[in-house]
Scaffold this motif. Structure first.
Motif, PDB file in Angstrom:
ATOM      1  N   PHE A  83      47.228  74.396  12.350  1.00 17.97           N
ATOM      2  CA  PHE A  83      45.822  74.113  12.594  1.00 17.97           C
ATOM      3  C   PHE A  83      45.258  75.149  13.557  1.00 17.97           C
ATOM      4  O   PHE A  83      45.956  75.618  14.456  1.00 17.97           O
ATOM      5  CB  PHE A  83      45.655  72.706  13.181  1.00 17.97           C
ATOM      6  N   PHE A  84      43.992  75.486  13.366  1.00 17.12           N
ATOM      7  CA  PHE A  84      43.365  76.474  14.235  1.00 17.12           C
ATOM      8  C   PHE A  84      41.873  76.181  14.339  1.00 17.12           C
ATOM      9  O   PHE A  84      41.303  75.447  13.529  1.00 17.12           O
ATOM     10  CB  PHE A  84      43.604  77.895  13.710  1.00 17.12           C
ATOM     11  N   THR A  85      41.245  76.760  15.352  1.00 18.44           N
ATOM     12  CA  THR A  85      39.801  76.649  15.565  1.00 18.44           C
ATOM     13  C   THR A  85      39.181  78.023  15.400  1.00 18.44           C
ATOM     14  O   THR A  85      39.694  79.011  15.926  1.00 18.44           O
ATOM     15  CB  THR A  85      39.500  76.102  16.971  1.00 18.44           C
ATOM     16  N   ALA A  86      38.074  78.086  14.661  1.00 16.99           N
ATOM     17  CA  ALA A  86      37.440  79.374  14.391  1.00 16.99           C
ATOM     18  C   ALA A  86      35.925  79.222  14.429  1.00 16.99           C
ATOM     19  O   ALA A  86      35.389  78.111  14.273  1.00 16.99           O
ATOM     20  CB  ALA A  86      37.878  79.911  13.035  1.00 16.99           C
ATOM     21  N   ASN A  87      35.229  80.330  14.643  1.00 22.16           N
ATOM     22  CA  ASN A  87      33.773  80.325  14.614  1.00 22.16           C
ATOM     23  C   ASN A  87      33.288  80.287  13.172  1.00 22.16           C
ATOM     24  O   ASN A  87      33.803  81.013  12.314  1.00 22.16           O
ATOM     25  CB  ASN A  87      33.212  81.561  15.307  1.00 22.16           C
ATOM     26  N   ALA A  88      32.275  79.467  12.896  1.00 20.47           N
ATOM     27  CA  ALA A  88      31.733  79.338  11.540  1.00 20.47           C
ATOM     28  C   ALA A  88      30.360  80.007  11.465  1.00 20.47           C
ATOM     29  O   ALA A  88      30.261  81.225  11.398  1.00 20.47           O
ATOM     30  CB  ALA A  88      31.656  77.870  11.151  1.00 20.47           C
ATOM     31  N   ASN A  89      29.299  79.202  11.536  1.00 18.14           N
ATOM     32  CA  ASN A  89      27.943  79.734  11.451  1.00 18.14           C
ATOM     33  C   ASN A  89      27.037  78.847  12.289  1.00 18.14           C
ATOM     34  O   ASN A  89      27.518  77.983  13.020  1.00 18.14           O
ATOM     35  CB  ASN A  89      27.490  79.794   9.978  1.00 18.14           C
ATOM     36  N   ASP A  90      25.739  79.034  12.173  1.00 16.60           N
ATOM     37  CA  ASP A  90      24.804  78.286  13.003  1.00 16.60           C
ATOM     38  C   ASP A  90      24.679  76.841  12.523  1.00 16.60           C
ATOM     39  O   ASP A  90      24.751  76.553  11.320  1.00 16.60           O
ATOM     40  CB  ASP A  90      23.429  78.948  12.984  1.00 16.60           C
ATOM     41  N   ALA A  91      24.471  75.930  13.478  1.00 15.39           N
ATOM     42  CA  ALA A  91      24.336  74.505  13.176  1.00 15.39           C
ATOM     43  C   ALA A  91      23.216  73.920  14.014  1.00 15.39           C
ATOM     44  O   ALA A  91      22.879  74.446  15.084  1.00 15.39           O
ATOM     45  CB  ALA A  91      25.648  73.770  13.452  1.00 15.39           C
ATOM     46  N   ARG A  92      22.652  72.821  13.513  1.00 12.87           N
ATOM     47  CA  ARG A  92      21.593  72.142  14.254  1.00 12.87           C
ATOM     48  C   ARG A  92      21.673  70.635  14.001  1.00 12.87           C
ATOM     49  O   ARG A  92      22.052  70.213  12.894  1.00 12.87           O
ATOM     50  CB  ARG A  92      20.219  72.685  13.874  1.00 12.87           C
ATOM     51  N   VAL A  93      21.337  69.877  15.027  1.00 10.81           N
ATOM     52  CA  VAL A  93      21.314  68.415  14.959  1.00 10.81           C
ATOM     53  C   VAL A  93      20.052  67.938  15.661  1.00 10.81           C
ATOM     54  O   VAL A  93      19.739  68.406  16.755  1.00 10.81           O
ATOM     55  CB  VAL A  93      22.548  67.780  15.644  1.00 10.81           C
ATOM     56  N   TYR A  94      19.314  67.028  15.040  1.00  8.99           N
ATOM     57  CA  TYR A  94      18.134  66.471  15.686  1.00  8.99           C
ATOM     58  C   TYR A  94      17.936  65.038  15.226  1.00  8.99           C
ATOM     59  O   TYR A  94      18.408  64.646  14.151  1.00  8.99           O
ATOM     60  CB  TYR A  94      16.888  67.309  15.399  1.00  8.99           C
ATOM     61  N   GLY A  95      17.254  64.260  16.059  1.00  8.59           N
ATOM     62  CA  GLY A  95      17.063  62.875  15.691  1.00  8.59           C
ATOM     63  C   GLY A  95      16.341  62.070  16.748  1.00  8.59           C
ATOM     64  O   GLY A  95      15.804  62.609  17.723  1.00  8.59           O
ATOM     65  N   LEU A  96      16.383  60.760  16.541  1.00  8.06           N
ATOM     66  CA  LEU A  96      15.662  59.818  17.399  1.00  8.06           C
ATOM     67  C   LEU A  96      16.523  58.585  17.604  1.00  8.06           C
ATOM     68  O   LEU A  96      17.145  58.091  16.655  1.00  8.06           O
ATOM     69  CB  LEU A  96      14.339  59.435  16.736  1.00  8.06           C
ATOM     70  N   GLU A  97      16.575  58.093  18.844  1.00  7.46           N
ATOM     71  CA  GLU A  97      17.319  56.884  19.173  1.00  7.46           C
ATOM     72  C   GLU A  97      16.405  55.912  19.915  1.00  7.46           C
ATOM     73  O   GLU A  97      15.611  56.325  20.766  1.00  7.46           O
ATOM     74  CB  GLU A  97      18.523  57.196  20.062  1.00  7.46           C
TER      75      GLU A  97
END
Length: 199
Positions: A36-50
Motif C-alpha cells: 500500500f502507498f500514498t500518492a498525489n492525485a489531482n484537485d478536489a473540492r468539497v462543499y455543503g451545508l449542515e
C-alpha cells in the motif's frame, strides 16, 4: 441561535474545502503480495451545508436533530504505477446524512434516549467505483442515575440492519485473481449494560 423563549437552539454551518494535488491511498500487486502507498492525485473540492437543533418540549423531554448536505468532486488522475481514478465524487463524502432523536431525563434519576442515524451511499475508494450502501440505524438507551452511580442499558443497531463498514475491490483468489467486491460488514445488533461511578 435560539427561539421560543430559549427552548429551541440551533446552528447552521456552510463549508467549502478545496485541495490541490489531493493525496489518495492505493495498492499494487495481487494475491498475498500487496503493498500500500500514498500518492498525489489531482484537485478536489468539497462543499455543503449542515444544520443542527434541539427543542425542549418539557422539563424532562427534548428532541434533537441534524441534517447535512454535501457535494464533492475529484478530478481524473493517473498515478505513477498507471492506476487511474477520480472523475467523480470524492470517496467518503455521502450526499446527505441525518440524525433524529428524543431524550428523557427526570429529576428522579431515570433517563432514556432513542436516536435514528442515516447516511447516503458513498464511494469507499478514489480509484475504484464500489460504494457502501445507504443505511439507517436505530440506537437507544435507558438508565438510572443515583448519587455517583449511573446504570445504563443500551442497544446499538437495534433493528439489526446489514450494511458495510468498508468495501474493497481486488483480486485475491487462486488461480486467476479476478477482481471482485469484498465487504466488511458493520456490527450487528448489540445490547449491553454499563455501570459507571464518578469520583
Amino acid at each position: 441561535g435560539s427561539g421560543f423563549g430559549g427552548r429551541l437552539t440551533g446552528e447552521v454551518t456552510a463549508f467549502l474545502l478545496e485541495r490541490r494535488d489531493a493525496q489518495v491511498r492505493d495498492s499494487a500487486g495481487f494475491g498475498g503480495n500487496y503493498r500500500f502507498f500514498t500518492a498525489n492525485a489531482n484537485d478536489a473540492r468539497v462543499y455543503g451545508l449542515e444544520a443542527a437543533g434541539t427543542l425542549a418540549l418539557t422539563r424532562t423531554w427534548s428532541l434533537h436533530g441534524a441534517l447535512a448536505r454535501m457535494e464533492s468532486s475529484l478530478d481524473s488522475f493517473t498515478l505513477t504505477n498507471g492506476n487511474t481514478g477520480g472523475g467523480r465524487r470524492l470517496a467518503n463524502t455521502p450526499r446527505h446524512g441525518y440524525t433524529l432523536g428524543a431524550r428523557y431525563r427526570a429529576e428522579t434519576g431515570f433517563f432514556g434516549q432513542a436516536e435514528l442515524t442515516g447516511r447516503a451511499a458513498q464511494f469507499d475508494s478514489n480509484n475504484q467505483n464500489e460504494s457502501r450502501r445507504a443505511f439507517a440505524v436505530l440506537n437507544g438507551s435507558v438508565g438510572y442515575a443515583w448519587r455517583a452511580w449511573t446504570f445504563t442499558l443500551w442497544g446499538r443497531n437495534l433493528l439489526d440492519r446489514r450494511y458495510e463498514n468498508r468495501v474493497f475491490f481486488f483480486g485475491n483468489e487462486d488461480p486467476d485473481y479476478i477482481e471482485k467486491r469484498y465487504e466488511s460488514r458493520a456490527d450487528p445488533r448489540q445490547i449491553g449494560v454499563t455501570a459507571a461511578y464518578r469520583f
